[in-house]
Write a protein that holds these residues in place. Structure first.
Motif, PDB file in Angstrom:
ATOM      1  N   PRO A   1     110.379  59.094 -61.900  1.00 25.32           N
ATOM      2  CA  PRO A   1     109.917  57.873 -61.614  1.00 25.32           C
ATOM      3  C   PRO A   1     108.598  57.551 -62.131  1.00 25.32           C
ATOM      4  O   PRO A   1     108.058  58.467 -62.496  1.00 25.32           O
ATOM      5  N   ALA A   2     108.066  56.226 -62.279  1.00 23.40           N
ATOM      6  CA  ALA A   2     106.931  55.923 -62.338  1.00 23.40           C
ATOM      7  C   ALA A   2     105.795  56.749 -61.573  1.00 23.40           C
ATOM      8  O   ALA A   2     105.926  56.829 -60.501  1.00 23.40           O
ATOM      9  N   GLY A   3     104.802  57.364 -62.595  1.00 22.58           N
ATOM     10  CA  GLY A   3     103.801  58.229 -61.699  1.00 22.58           C
ATOM     11  C   GLY A   3     104.253  59.573 -61.724  1.00 22.58           C
ATOM     12  O   GLY A   3     103.236  60.217 -61.377  1.00 22.58           O
ATOM     13  N   ALA A   4     105.037  60.167 -62.102  1.00 22.91           N
ATOM     14  CA  ALA A   4     105.702  61.387 -62.031  1.00 22.91           C
ATOM     15  C   ALA A   4     104.901  62.081 -63.092  1.00 22.91           C
ATOM     16  O   ALA A   4     104.716  61.562 -64.191  1.00 22.91           O
ATOM     17  N   HIS A   5     104.296  63.225 -62.835  1.00 29.11           N
ATOM     18  CA  HIS A   5     103.410  64.013 -63.490  1.00 29.11           C
ATOM     19  C   HIS A   5     104.294  65.149 -64.412  1.00 29.11           C
ATOM     20  O   HIS A   5     104.942  65.659 -63.808  1.00 29.11           O
ATOM     21  N   LEU A   6     103.803  65.019 -65.704  1.00 29.69           N
ATOM     22  CA  LEU A   6     104.466  65.791 -66.654  1.00 29.69           C
ATOM     23  C   LEU A   6     103.553  67.084 -67.303  1.00 29.69           C
ATOM     24  O   LEU A   6     102.547  66.447 -67.888  1.00 29.69           O
ATOM     25  N   VAL A   7     103.826  68.032 -67.012  1.00 26.47           N
ATOM     26  CA  VAL A   7     102.936  69.229 -67.582  1.00 26.47           C
ATOM     27  C   VAL A   7     103.687  69.973 -68.556  1.00 26.47           C
ATOM     28  O   VAL A   7     105.007  70.453 -68.687  1.00 26.47           O
ATOM     29  N   GLN A   8     103.202  69.934 -69.934  1.00 24.14           N
ATOM     30  CA  GLN A   8     103.735  70.475 -70.967  1.00 24.14           C
ATOM     31  C   GLN A   8     104.210  71.704 -71.034  1.00 24.14           C
ATOM     32  O   GLN A   8     105.214  72.374 -71.526  1.00 24.14           O
ATOM     33  N   GLU A   9     103.385  72.734 -70.291  1.00 23.89           N
ATOM     34  CA  GLU A   9     103.711  74.023 -70.156  1.00 23.89           C
ATOM     35  C   GLU A   9     105.241  74.272 -69.352  1.00 23.89           C
ATOM     36  O   GLU A   9     106.102  75.069 -69.589  1.00 23.89           O
ATOM     37  N   GLN A  10     104.971  73.373 -68.309  1.00 24.10           N
ATOM     38  CA  GLN A  10     106.216  73.457 -67.368  1.00 24.10           C
ATOM     39  C   GLN A  10     107.504  73.095 -68.074  1.00 24.10           C
ATOM     40  O   GLN A  10     108.618  73.579 -68.001  1.00 24.10           O
ATOM     41  N   LEU A  11     107.260  71.894 -69.059  1.00 26.08           N
ATOM     42  CA  LEU A  11     108.391  71.331 -69.707  1.00 26.08           C
ATOM     43  C   LEU A  11     108.833  72.181 -70.557  1.00 26.08           C
ATOM     44  O   LEU A  11     109.930  72.444 -71.106  1.00 26.08           O
ATOM     45  N   ALA A  12     108.036  73.214 -71.369  1.00 27.88           N
ATOM     46  CA  ALA A  12     108.392  74.090 -72.307  1.00 27.88           C
ATOM     47  C   ALA A  12     109.308  75.286 -71.664  1.00 27.88           C
ATOM     48  O   ALA A  12     110.246  75.595 -72.216  1.00 27.88           O
ATOM     49  N   GLU A  13     108.705  75.642 -70.663  1.00 27.05           N
ATOM     50  CA  GLU A  13     109.519  76.605 -69.790  1.00 27.05           C
ATOM     51  C   GLU A  13     110.835  76.244 -69.443  1.00 27.05           C
ATOM     52  O   GLU A  13     111.880  77.191 -69.681  1.00 27.05           O
ATOM     53  N   ARG A  14     110.730  75.060 -68.793  1.00 22.83           N
ATOM     54  CA  ARG A  14     112.213  74.546 -68.294  1.00 22.83           C
ATOM     55  C   ARG A  14     113.074  74.250 -69.574  1.00 22.83           C
ATOM     56  O   ARG A  14     114.487  74.663 -69.169  1.00 22.83           O
ATOM     57  N   PHE A  15     112.903  73.780 -70.889  1.00 24.25           N
ATOM     58  CA  PHE A  15     113.737  73.603 -71.824  1.00 24.25           C
ATOM     59  C   PHE A  15     113.924  74.665 -72.595  1.00 24.25           C
ATOM     60  O   PHE A  15     114.950  74.697 -73.385  1.00 24.25           O
ATOM     61  N   GLY A  16     113.212  75.882 -72.398  1.00 27.33           N
ATOM     62  CA  GLY A  16     113.007  77.293 -73.144  1.00 27.33           C
ATOM     63  C   GLY A  16     112.939  76.821 -74.702  1.00 27.33           C
ATOM     64  O   GLY A  16     113.516  77.294 -75.481  1.00 27.33           O
ATOM     65  N   VAL A  17     111.766  76.018 -74.808  1.00 26.69           N
ATOM     66  CA  VAL A  17     111.326  75.944 -76.224  1.00 26.69           C
ATOM     67  C   VAL A  17     109.773  76.235 -76.263  1.00 26.69           C
ATOM     68  O   VAL A  17     109.124  76.276 -75.237  1.00 26.69           O
ATOM     69  N   SER A  18     109.132  76.036 -77.381  1.00 27.73           N
ATOM     70  CA  SER A  18     107.918  76.319 -77.394  1.00 27.73           C
ATOM     71  C   SER A  18     107.083  74.915 -77.182  1.00 27.73           C
ATOM     72  O   SER A  18     107.732  73.949 -76.992  1.00 27.73           O
ATOM     73  N   ARG A  19     105.731  75.029 -77.320  1.00 27.83           N
ATOM     74  CA  ARG A  19     105.272  73.916 -76.865  1.00 27.83           C
ATOM     75  C   ARG A  19     104.896  72.875 -78.054  1.00 27.83           C
ATOM     76  O   ARG A  19     104.928  71.463 -77.621  1.00 27.83           O
ATOM     77  N   GLN A  20     105.322  73.215 -79.266  1.00 26.88           N
ATOM     78  CA  GLN A  20     105.017  72.473 -80.225  1.00 26.88           C
ATOM     79  C   GLN A  20     106.307  71.144 -80.400  1.00 26.88           C
ATOM     80  O   GLN A  20     105.661  69.805 -80.335  1.00 26.88           O
ATOM     81  N   PRO A  21     107.728  71.440 -79.894  1.00 27.33           N
ATOM     82  CA  PRO A  21     108.363  70.540 -79.733  1.00 27.33           C
ATOM     83  C   PRO A  21     108.275  69.308 -78.442  1.00 27.33           C
ATOM     84  O   PRO A  21     108.278  68.086 -78.505  1.00 27.33           O
ATOM     85  N   ILE A  22     107.734  70.145 -77.662  1.00 23.69           N
ATOM     86  CA  ILE A  22     107.246  69.199 -76.270  1.00 23.69           C
ATOM     87  C   ILE A  22     105.968  68.373 -76.853  1.00 23.69           C
ATOM     88  O   ILE A  22     106.093  67.131 -76.456  1.00 23.69           O
ATOM     89  N   GLN A  23     104.950  68.811 -77.409  1.00 21.11           N
ATOM     90  CA  GLN A  23     103.873  67.925 -77.738  1.00 21.11           C
ATOM     91  C   GLN A  23     104.384  66.783 -78.783  1.00 21.11           C
ATOM     92  O   GLN A  23     103.986  65.663 -78.563  1.00 21.11           O
ATOM     93  N   GLN A  24     105.251  67.008 -79.463  1.00 20.28           N
ATOM     94  CA  GLN A  24     105.678  65.918 -80.558  1.00 20.28           C
ATOM     95  C   GLN A  24     106.903  65.035 -79.596  1.00 20.28           C
ATOM     96  O   GLN A  24     106.562  63.981 -80.031  1.00 20.28           O
ATOM     97  N   ALA A  25     107.432  65.439 -78.760  1.00 15.98           N
ATOM     98  CA  ALA A  25     108.287  64.558 -77.749  1.00 15.98           C
ATOM     99  C   ALA A  25     107.350  63.849 -77.277  1.00 15.98           C
ATOM    100  O   ALA A  25     107.546  62.563 -76.972  1.00 15.98           O
ATOM    101  N   MET A  26     106.178  64.154 -76.684  1.00 11.74           N
ATOM    102  CA  MET A  26     105.370  63.450 -75.788  1.00 11.74           C
ATOM    103  C   MET A  26     104.840  62.325 -76.572  1.00 11.74           C
ATOM    104  O   MET A  26     104.489  61.212 -76.217  1.00 11.74           O
ATOM    105  N   ALA A  27     104.379  62.650 -77.830  1.00 10.70           N
ATOM    106  CA  ALA A  27     103.858  61.594 -78.614  1.00 10.70           C
ATOM    107  C   ALA A  27     104.800  60.412 -78.963  1.00 10.70           C
ATOM    108  O   ALA A  27     104.425  59.464 -78.924  1.00 10.70           O
ATOM    109  N   LEU A  28     106.070  60.826 -79.222  1.00  9.27           N
ATOM    110  CA  LEU A  28     107.126  59.672 -79.262  1.00  9.27           C
ATOM    111  C   LEU A  28     107.282  58.947 -77.970  1.00  9.27           C
ATOM    112  O   LEU A  28     107.258  57.605 -78.028  1.00  9.27           O
ATOM    113  N   LEU A  29     107.197  59.644 -76.763  1.00  9.13           N
ATOM    114  CA  LEU A  29     107.288  59.003 -75.711  1.00  9.13           C
ATOM    115  C   LEU A  29     106.019  57.924 -75.392  1.00  9.13           C
ATOM    116  O   LEU A  29     106.262  56.850 -74.731  1.00  9.13           O
ATOM    117  N   LYS A  30     104.983  58.569 -75.661  1.00  5.75           N
ATOM    118  CA  LYS A  30     103.569  57.712 -75.791  1.00  5.75           C
ATOM    119  C   LYS A  30     103.640  56.529 -76.553  1.00  5.75           C
ATOM    120  O   LYS A  30     103.292  55.556 -76.157  1.00  5.75           O
TER     121      LYS A  30
END
Length: 235
Positions: free
Chosen positions: A28-57
């Motif tokens: 929901p609105a206000g949910a905190h997104l931590v890139q390290e946690q997302l990388a661990e959760r999806f089983g990927v490196s931080r690079q695709p997480i950072q790129q996905a965050m840029a698209l979402l922004k």
């Protein structure tokens, strides 16, 4: 020569996964997104997480909150209206083009009528079942059919970023308020005008449909006391 077939990139897969959770309300609105946690959760490196965050922004779905990372942004009603204004023009152009093709080609008219009728039935069933995700998905399928029917491959591509933003708004409202069943009646009316080969009427109905939907979404969102969306005044 063997063709190399590739699927969606890791960045796109991460983007889609996070965006779908925002659309469905799991984030929901206000949910905190931590890139390290997302990388661990999806089983990927931080690079695709950072790129996905840029698209979402870029799509206005997340924003930076200093050193704490990012958070899901509240809906901006003014921005939503701007997206709908642009989409109404694109959708109207698609409906006009599809109707012109149906007027000139009976086979195209029959094909669009048959495929459109199936989508209408699926959408009406989703409304009866209260299936929010299916309602939004079938709505997108209907408009996608009109884009395809227009014969202009650039229209779907041009409308895609607006759909990404508006899919979130539609999902959010359908979870908290009941939009009128008029939406699917309007879809049926648009399809009839398109397949009957009536370009002016099809364009008018489609643009009115989009702008009516914008008004309904804005009214429903403004009435929600639990989560007041943003409404920024643009210069």
């Amino acid at each position: 020569m063997t063709q190399i077939r590739t699927g969606p990139s890791l960045t796109q897969q991460v983007y889609d996964a996070i965006a779908n959770e925002i659309f469905d309300g799991a984030l929901p609105a206000g949910a905190h997104l931590v890139q390290e946690q997302l990388a661990e959760r999806f089983g990927v490196s931080r690079q695709p997480i950072q790129q996905a965050m840029a698209l979402l922004k870029a799509d206005g779905m997340v924003a930076e909150i200093g050193r704490r990372g990012l958070q899901v942004t509240p809906l901006d009603l003014d921005l939503m209206r701007h997206h709908y204004d642009i989409r109404a023009v694109l959708d109207g152009l698609a409906a006009r083009g599809a109707a012109q093709r149906c007027r000139d080609d009976a086979a195209t008219a029959r094909d669009l009528a048959e495929r459109g009728d199936k989508i209408l039935k699926l959408g009406e069933t989703a409304v009866r079942n209260g299936a929010v995700g299916d309602q939004v998905r079938h709505d997108a399928e209907f408009h996608g059919l009109i884009y395809e029917g227009s014969g202009n491959p650039l229209l779907d591509r041009a409308a895609e970023p607006h759909w990404r933003f508006l899919r979130r708004a539609m999902s959010d409202v359908l979870r908290h308020a009941q939009l009128p069943d008029e939406i699917w009646r309007q879809h049926a009316e648009i399809l009839q005008a398109v397949t009957a080969g009536q370009p002016e009427r099809a364009e008018e109905l489609m643009m009115r449909h989009d702008l009516d939907a914008a008004g309904a979404l804005e009214t429903a969102l403004r009435r929600r006391p639990d989560e007041a969306p943003e409404s920024k005044k643009t210069p």
